[in-house]
Design a protein around this motif. Structure first.
Motif, mmCIF file in Angstrom:
data_model
loop_
_atom_site.group_PDB
_atom_site.id
_atom_site.type_symbol
_atom_site.label_atom_id
_atom_site.label_comp_id
_atom_site.label_asym_id
_atom_site.label_seq_id
_atom_site.Cartn_x
_atom_site.Cartn_y
_atom_site.Cartn_z
ATOM 1 N N VAL A 50 -28.326 61.488 8.849
ATOM 2 C CA VAL A 50 -27.003 61.275 8.244
ATOM 3 C C VAL A 50 -26.126 62.481 8.544
ATOM 4 N N ARG A 56 -19.382 62.837 12.903
ATOM 5 C CA ARG A 56 -19.032 62.643 11.494
ATOM 6 C C ARG A 56 -20.226 63.023 10.618
ATOM 7 N N TRP A 58 -21.495 61.149 8.056
ATOM 8 C CA TRP A 58 -22.052 59.974 7.412
ATOM 9 C C TRP A 58 -22.564 59.040 8.494
ATOM 10 N N ALA A 59 -23.340 58.048 8.066
ATOM 11 C CA ALA A 59 -23.880 57.071 9.018
ATOM 12 C C ALA A 59 -24.058 55.742 8.305
ATOM 13 N N THR A 60 -24.104 54.673 9.082
ATOM 14 C CA THR A 60 -24.342 53.354 8.518
ATOM 15 C C THR A 60 -25.837 53.059 8.523
ATOM 16 N N ARG A 90 -24.382 55.798 -1.317
ATOM 17 C CA ARG A 90 -24.055 54.696 -0.408
ATOM 18 C C ARG A 90 -22.814 54.008 -0.941
ATOM 19 N N GLY A 93 -18.441 49.948 3.645
ATOM 20 C CA GLY A 93 -17.565 50.433 4.701
ATOM 21 C C GLY A 93 -16.106 50.158 4.375
ATOM 22 N N GLU A 94 -15.215 50.987 4.917
ATOM 23 C CA GLU A 94 -13.787 50.833 4.639
ATOM 24 C C GLU A 94 -13.199 49.627 5.362
ATOM 25 N N GLN A 99 -20.770 46.619 5.943
ATOM 26 C CA GLN A 99 -21.448 47.852 6.324
ATOM 27 C C GLN A 99 -21.711 48.701 5.083
ATOM 28 N N ILE A 101 -22.192 52.666 4.112
ATOM 29 C CA ILE A 101 -22.042 54.045 4.575
ATOM 30 C C ILE A 101 -22.897 54.937 3.694
ATOM 31 N N ARG A 103 -24.002 58.884 2.761
ATOM 32 C CA ARG A 103 -23.576 60.295 2.801
ATOM 33 C C ARG A 103 -24.596 61.143 2.039
#
Length: 142
Positions: A50, A56, A58-60, A90, A93-94, A99, A101, A103
């Motif tokens: 992550v 970035r 963060w990761a999915t 978690r 997703g935006e 998704q 995300i 962090r």
């Protein structure tokens, strides 16, 4: 017609063996270091991937499944355990709410930094060994 690769020599087998041995030693070190920090090896790897995702912090779930070379449902379960332990958060997703995300939390970051420092030190100690054990079997010997 593709030229036949050169025959493997005793030195090639020794180099491959040494590389695998040193790699396994490093992985064992990593497993033990994670457990000493109170994490499972998989939790450490998740935190690392992550935080270390290119471009970035963060990761999915899908990206983590690729990095961990495992199935998405396994990563979902691992992330759930890490959320429960306070290591990651978690969120949807935006742009694509399907998704998830992931962090690293401040608590996860502290553990990750301690472990990453230990791993960097160990890798520096092994760097000479890995250079010496360079796999000549994959070099052209003309």
């Amino acid at each position: 017609m593709t030229p036949r690769p050169p025959a493997l020599t005793k030195a090639d087998f020794e180099a491959l063996s040494e590389f695998r041995y040193q790699l396994r030693r490093f992985l064992r070190f990593s497993e033990d270091a994670a457990q000493a920090e109170g994490l499972t090896p998989q939790q450490y790897q998740l935190l690392l991937h992550v935080r270390g995702f290119p471009g970035r912090d963060w990761a999915t779930i899908g990206e983590l499944a690729e990095r961990l070379q495992t199935q998405q449902h396994g990563v979902v379960a691992l992330v759930a355990r890490c959320v429960a332990a306070g290591l990651v958060t978690r969120e949807p997703g935006e742009t694509d709410r399907r998704q998830v995300i992931v962090r690293v939390t401040p608590e996860g970051e502290k553990s990750l930094r301690r472990l990453a420092q230990r791993h960097r030190t160990e890798l520096q100690a092994l760097s000479d060994v890995f250079q010496v054990a360079h796999i000549s079997a994959f070099n052209d010997r003309g």
